[in-house]
Every structure is written in C-alpha cells, then in structure tokens.
Design an enzyme around this catalytic site. Structure first.
Site, mmCIF file in Angstrom:
data_model
loop_
_atom_site.group_PDB
_atom_site.id
_atom_site.type_symbol
_atom_site.label_atom_id
_atom_site.label_comp_id
_atom_site.label_asym_id
_atom_site.label_seq_id
_atom_site.Cartn_x
_atom_site.Cartn_y
_atom_site.Cartn_z
ATOM 1 N N CYS A 85 0.840 -1.197 0.000
ATOM 2 C CA CYS A 85 0.000 0.000 0.000
ATOM 3 C C CYS A 85 0.879 1.254 0.000
ATOM 4 O O CYS A 85 1.718 1.435 0.891
ATOM 5 C CB CYS A 85 -0.907 0.009 1.231
ATOM 6 S SG CYS A 85 -1.945 1.478 1.301
ATOM 7 N N CYS A 92 1.103 6.604 6.757
ATOM 8 C CA CYS A 92 -0.169 6.173 7.336
ATOM 9 C C CYS A 92 0.099 5.059 8.350
ATOM 10 O O CYS A 92 0.778 4.086 8.059
ATOM 11 C CB CYS A 92 -1.090 5.663 6.223
ATOM 12 S SG CYS A 92 -2.598 4.906 6.859
ATOM 13 N N CYS A 95 -2.006 0.456 9.049
ATOM 14 C CA CYS A 95 -1.629 -0.956 8.884
ATOM 15 C C CYS A 95 -0.212 -1.182 9.388
ATOM 16 O O CYS A 95 0.736 -1.214 8.603
ATOM 17 C CB CYS A 95 -1.752 -1.368 7.419
ATOM 18 S SG CYS A 95 -3.450 -1.443 6.884
ATOM 19 N N CYS A 168 -7.267 2.931 0.430
ATOM 20 C CA CYS A 168 -7.014 2.123 1.618
ATOM 21 C C CYS A 168 -7.166 0.659 1.218
ATOM 22 O O CYS A 168 -8.257 0.237 0.818
ATOM 23 C CB CYS A 168 -7.991 2.475 2.740
ATOM 24 S SG CYS A 168 -7.794 1.407 4.176
ATOM 25 N N GLN A 252 -18.447 -7.049 14.174
ATOM 26 C CA GLN A 252 -17.133 -7.565 13.776
ATOM 27 C C GLN A 252 -16.668 -6.897 12.485
ATOM 28 O O GLN A 252 -17.461 -6.356 11.733
ATOM 29 C CB GLN A 252 -17.179 -9.092 13.625
ATOM 30 C CG GLN A 252 -17.606 -9.821 14.884
ATOM 31 C CD GLN A 252 -16.588 -9.717 16.024
ATOM 32 O OE1 GLN A 252 -15.450 -9.286 15.841
ATOM 33 N NE2 GLN A 252 -17.010 -10.081 17.231
ATOM 34 N N TYR A 282 -21.560 -10.371 26.889
ATOM 35 C CA TYR A 282 -21.049 -9.295 26.037
ATOM 36 C C TYR A 282 -21.544 -9.583 24.611
ATOM 37 O O TYR A 282 -20.775 -9.611 23.643
ATOM 38 C CB TYR A 282 -19.519 -9.241 26.065
ATOM 39 C CG TYR A 282 -18.916 -9.276 27.452
ATOM 40 C CD1 TYR A 282 -18.646 -8.099 28.134
ATOM 41 C CD2 TYR A 282 -18.606 -10.493 28.076
ATOM 42 C CE1 TYR A 282 -18.081 -8.134 29.410
ATOM 43 C CE2 TYR A 282 -18.055 -10.536 29.342
ATOM 44 C CZ TYR A 282 -17.795 -9.364 30.000
ATOM 45 O OH TYR A 282 -17.229 -9.410 31.260
ATOM 46 N N GLU A 301 -25.703 -7.706 27.667
ATOM 47 C CA GLU A 301 -25.012 -6.646 26.913
ATOM 48 C C GLU A 301 -25.406 -5.315 27.536
ATOM 49 O O GLU A 301 -26.586 -5.090 27.811
ATOM 50 C CB GLU A 301 -25.438 -6.735 25.445
ATOM 51 C CG GLU A 301 -25.152 -5.516 24.605
ATOM 52 C CD GLU A 301 -23.670 -5.174 24.456
ATOM 53 O OE1 GLU A 301 -22.872 -6.061 24.120
ATOM 54 O OE2 GLU A 301 -23.324 -3.998 24.708
ATOM 55 N N ASP A 340 -17.416 -12.642 25.056
ATOM 56 C CA ASP A 340 -16.642 -11.875 24.067
ATOM 57 C C ASP A 340 -16.456 -10.444 24.582
ATOM 58 O O ASP A 340 -17.046 -9.504 24.048
ATOM 59 C CB ASP A 340 -17.412 -11.901 22.735
ATOM 60 C CG ASP A 340 -16.683 -11.191 21.617
ATOM 61 O OD1 ASP A 340 -15.516 -10.821 21.804
ATOM 62 O OD2 ASP A 340 -17.298 -11.012 20.545
ATOM 63 N N CYS A 367 -9.690 -10.114 22.330
ATOM 64 C CA CYS A 367 -9.054 -9.301 21.290
ATOM 65 C C CYS A 367 -7.764 -8.671 21.808
ATOM 66 O O CYS A 367 -7.241 -7.748 21.184
ATOM 67 C CB CYS A 367 -10.018 -8.239 20.766
ATOM 68 S SG CYS A 367 -10.655 -7.168 22.037
HETATM 69 C C1 LIG Z 1 -16.112 -7.242 21.415
HETATM 70 S S1 LIG Z 1 -17.777 -6.769 21.474
HETATM 71 C C2 LIG Z 1 -18.575 -8.297 21.109
HETATM 72 C C3 LIG Z 1 -19.998 -8.219 20.699
HETATM 73 C C4 LIG Z 1 -20.594 -9.504 20.086
HETATM 74 N N1 LIG Z 1 -20.242 -10.673 20.841
HETATM 75 C C5 LIG Z 1 -20.186 -9.662 18.639
HETATM 76 O O1 LIG Z 1 -19.409 -10.569 18.342
HETATM 77 O O2 LIG Z 1 -20.651 -8.882 17.807
HETATM 78 C C6 LIG Z 1 -18.010 -6.532 23.179
HETATM 79 C C7 LIG Z 1 -19.400 -6.099 23.588
HETATM 80 O O3 LIG Z 1 -19.431 -6.045 25.001
HETATM 81 C C8 LIG Z 1 -20.165 -4.921 25.411
HETATM 82 N N2 LIG Z 1 -19.675 -4.640 26.772
HETATM 83 C C9 LIG Z 1 -18.503 -4.075 27.119
HETATM 84 N N3 LIG Z 1 -18.364 -4.086 28.470
HETATM 85 C C10 LIG Z 1 -19.477 -4.679 28.957
HETATM 86 C C11 LIG Z 1 -19.911 -5.011 30.275
HETATM 87 N N4 LIG Z 1 -19.170 -4.711 31.332
HETATM 88 N N5 LIG Z 1 -21.087 -5.635 30.423
HETATM 89 C C12 LIG Z 1 -21.845 -5.959 29.336
HETATM 90 N N6 LIG Z 1 -21.490 -5.666 28.068
HETATM 91 C C13 LIG Z 1 -20.321 -5.038 27.883
HETATM 92 C C14 LIG Z 1 -19.898 -3.872 24.373
HETATM 93 O O4 LIG Z 1 -20.952 -2.928 24.332
HETATM 94 C C15 LIG Z 1 -19.813 -4.730 23.103
HETATM 95 O O5 LIG Z 1 -21.068 -4.829 22.481
#
Ligand SMILES: C[S@@+](CC[C@H](N)C(=O)[O-])C[C@H]1O[C@@H](n2cnc3c(N)ncnc32)[C@H](O)[C@@H]1O
Length: 419
Positions: A85, A92, A95, A168, A252, A282, A301, A340, A367
């Site tokens: 790129c 930039c 990446c 990009c 995602q 989450y 969530e 997650d 992550c």
């Molecule tokens: C990495 S994302 C994953 C969302 C979903 N699992 C997906 O794959 O699309 C993390 C999520 O956790 C939520 N979150 C962050 N901290 C939290 C908490 N303490 N309690 C509940 N949800 C939370 C965020 O709003 C977000 O939607």
C-alpha cells in the site's frame, strides 16, 4: 589496571534520540519487537520483526523499559516484505503489520499469544492454532478515520498528524470510496460502516454531520444527533442471517471474519448449540446467539443500542435479553457460555459470571493477548481447564489479534456449583 581507553569505559546509558544496534527476539502484545541491550535492558522496537538485526532510535527511557523506533534493517527477518500500500510509505499508521508477508502474519500473532500465555498464565504447552487465513485486502467494513481539512485519513505512525489517504487497501471498496471521496467539513472523526453483503452504507460524523458530503445512498448521522436520540443503522449478512447494526453498536470487522469467528466458537463449544442452554455474555447485536442457531439464548449486553438491535436480530427466538453490565447480571445455570468482552477482558466480574453458570464448556473470545492470558489464568483458578486457543485473523495487516479459547469445567467444580 585500566588503560582508560574508550573500549573499557561503560557505554552511555540509552537516552531519547540515541541510536541502538539490536537483535530482535520476539514480538510482544501491541506489535513491537523485543530486543535487549548489551547489559540486558528490554527495548521494544516499533516497526521491527523478530529475528532481525536493526538500527533503532530511542524514543523513551523508563525504569525497566526502553522504547525505540526502527531506523534501518541490517538483516531482515524472512517474513519481511515491502508493504504494497503506497499510503504506508506516506506515513499512514493504519496498517502497522504490513511489513510482514500476509501469509506469515497469523503465525507471528500466534507466537504473541503463546508468549503471553507463558509469561502471564504460566501455561507453556497450551496449543495455539494460528487459524485459517482470511482476505488481507478489501475486508474492513467499519473504518474509523480522523479528518484534516475536510478529508479523511489515518494517524501517522510517527506522530498524531493525520495522513489524508488516496486509498485504503484493507477497507472494503465501498467504504474506501467514502474514505477517499467524502467531504467532511467541520468533522473531527468519522466512522464509515458498510454492509458488504447488503450494499448499505452509513457515515457517523463527530461532532456533527452538517458539513458531510457523500453520495445519496449513504445514511449520514452526527454524534450530536445520536446523543439527542436519533437512530440510524445498516444491515449485514453473516452465515445467511441478516443483522441490524446501529451506529453505536459493535459489529465484527467483516462478514467473512464474523463467519470464521462463529465457526471457531462452534468448535470451542463442542458442536451444535441449537438446543443448548447458551449464555452469550457481552453479546452485542446477537452475532453468536443468532448464528449458532440457539433456540433460547440468554444475552447480556450493556449497550442500549446493541440490545435494541439484538431484539430485532433475535426475533422469533425465545431469547432473554439483559441490558446491563455483566457485573450486575445474576448468573443462571447453563450448558455453554460464549464470552466476548472488550479489550480489558473478563476481569473478576466476567469470571464470576462465567463461574456462576457452571457451564461445562466456555468459548472465550479475546481481542487482546494480555487479557486473554489473564482471563485464562483466572478461569484456571476457578476450576476451568483450557483446551486450546484458535486465532481468527480478523485484522490482517495490523497487529490486532482475535482468539477463541476453549475451556472445560473440571468435574469437582461442576458438582460444587450444582449443589
Ligand atoms: C467485542 S464486542 C462483542 C460483541 C458480540 N459478541 C459480537 O461478536 O458482535 C463486546 C461487547 O461487550 C459490550 N460490553 C462491554 N463491556 C461490557 C460489560 N461490562 N457488560 C456488558 N457488556 C459489555 C460492548 O458494548 C460490546 O457490544
């Protein structure tokens, strides 16, 4: 007796602006390469890969850590390539991993995870699978950009300057078009979001969308309007399911990546989850609950926007949605948990929520390698056995890591929890 020659004098301690010639050993979380000075001080070098001989400039000296920036590669690692790129050459910083061949990136990331597990969780032999390769270009359907003089770009690698980009490589083409051709007058930051499989597009402008000029098909909203309660969304398709994704909801990075992630979670949970008692911690807009096909998932969530989307995405299922922080949720017994969390990981609240379900299998989606290792150690501490880690390279060309770790509940704890 000392001759007093310069060869006998101790070297000056490294100071900002000074140069160091180093051999790099391994990558660490965050994407820097670790090296040591002759007297053993740790140096984290931005822009270097493991197993390179390099020249670097010191940028920061702390008590136990020196930071440096690559200046010249004396002996390159076999994985090193010239980024394709042109924007990387212009500075930039979007990446930061484009210096490694795309095919080599998953294994380099797997090494970072192995290292974090060794150092933080004291786990030497947990299998870490680098996972399948995903498209390294044109994949990103959400692009967050800074704005300079009404044009979008990314922060420079070397400063906080905004590098306005003429293209990009990693953005989905329909997002890249808005990045390059959009006019964002009076905007500080813009989030471009597209549905790769629906063709829908949205621009979220901060602080206001008054000066945004983009094609007519694009939904445009300002963060000031979102604060006042306006809703805006697009749709995306994953695994044949249609998802509503609002301006303020997490989703995602791309649909192929989301499918690979769902597959990895399905493997971690040990097979189909249709009839299982599944807790989706989450849970965002319901990606896992929906795509795993669970008839009656429980989703926790805290984002109101994501829960509103999940309610739409899960219509027709007997889902129970809890709009609250995981800390406040009262765990109920379950067969399976998918968790997650955001970059900080589960922490003690998330670990308590998982343990409270006494689920026999847990898929932890992380992550950040350090929080993955911390959460793994904490789950081991409460009676879960980690089985293995599978990476899903959702962010090729960047150092970002996504990993799914499988846990099984050890029998004595399951009995204790069931009492
Ligand atoms: C990495 S994302 C994953 C969302 C979903 N699992 C997906 O794959 O699309 C993390 C999520 O956790 C939520 N979150 C962050 N901290 C939290 C908490 N303490 N309690 C509940 N949800 C939370 C965020 O709003 C977000 O939607």
């Amino acid at each position: 007796m000392s001759t007093g020659s310069s060869a006998d004098r101790p070297a000056d301690p490294p100071s900002p602006g000074g140069s160091l010639e180093l051999s790099t050993v391994r990558l660490v979380a965050g994407g820097d390469a670790l090296a040591r000075t002759e007297d053993g001080q740790v140096v984290l070098v931005e822009g270097a890969l493991p197993n390179e001989r390099i020249l670097a400039t010191v940028t920061e000296v702390r008590a136990r850590l020196i930071r440096a920036q690559l200046v010249e590669v004396i002996t390159p690692a076999p994985e090193r390539v010239d980024p394709t790129c042109p924007e990387v050459e212009r500075g930039c910083g979007g990446c930061d991993f484009a210096l490694a061949a795309a095919a080599a990136q998953p294994e380099l990331k797997a090494e970072v995870v192995r290292d974090a597990l060794r150092r933080i969780a004291r786990l030497d032999d947990l299998p870490v699978d680098p996972g399948v390769s995903l498209a390294a270009t044109g994949y990103r359907t959400t692009v967050r950009a800074a704005v300079r003089a009404a044009h979008a770009g990314f922060r420079s690698r070397r400063s906080h300057e905004v590098v306005v980009v003429g293209g990009c490589e990693v953005a989905h083409p329909s997002a890249a078009e808005l990045l390059v051709d959009g006019v964002y007058d009076g905007v500080e930051e813009v989030v471009i979001r597209v549905g790769a499989r629906t063709g829908e597009r949205m621009v979220v402008a901060h602080p206001s969308a008054a000066g945004v000029s983009v094609p007519d098909d694009v939904r445009v909203v300002g963060t000031d309007e979102l604060r006042r309660g306006r809703r805006a969304w697009i749709h995306e398709e994953v695994d044949g399911h249609r998802f509503r994704v609002s301006a303020e909801s997490f989703f995602q990075a791309c649909p192929d990546g989301a499918e690979a992630l769902v597959d990895a979670v399905r493997r971690a949970l040990g097979g189909p989850a249709e009839d299982a008692e599944l807790i989706d911690l989450y849970g965002g807009v319901g990606l896992f609950s929906v795509a795993l096909g669970t008839a009656a998932p429980v989703l926790v969530e805290r984002s109101a926007s994501a829960v509103a989307d999940a309610r739409v995405n899960l219509v027709g299922r007997s889902a129970r949605l809890f709009k609250m922080a995981v800390r406040r949720w009262r765990p109920t017994p379950a067969d399976l948990v998918v968790a997650d969390p955001a970059r900080a990981g589960l922490g003690s609240d998330g670990v308590s929520a998982v343990t409270g379900t006494a689920a026999s299998r847990v898929a932890l989606v992380s992550c950040d390698p350090a929080s993955l290792a911390r959460d793994t150690a904490a789950l081991v501490g409460v009676g879960y056995r980690p089985v293995g880690v599978e990476l899903v390279d959702l962010f090729p060309q960047t150092h970002h890591i996504e990993a799914v770790t499988t846990f099984e509940l050890l029998e004595p704890i399951r009995r204790a929890a069931a009492v």
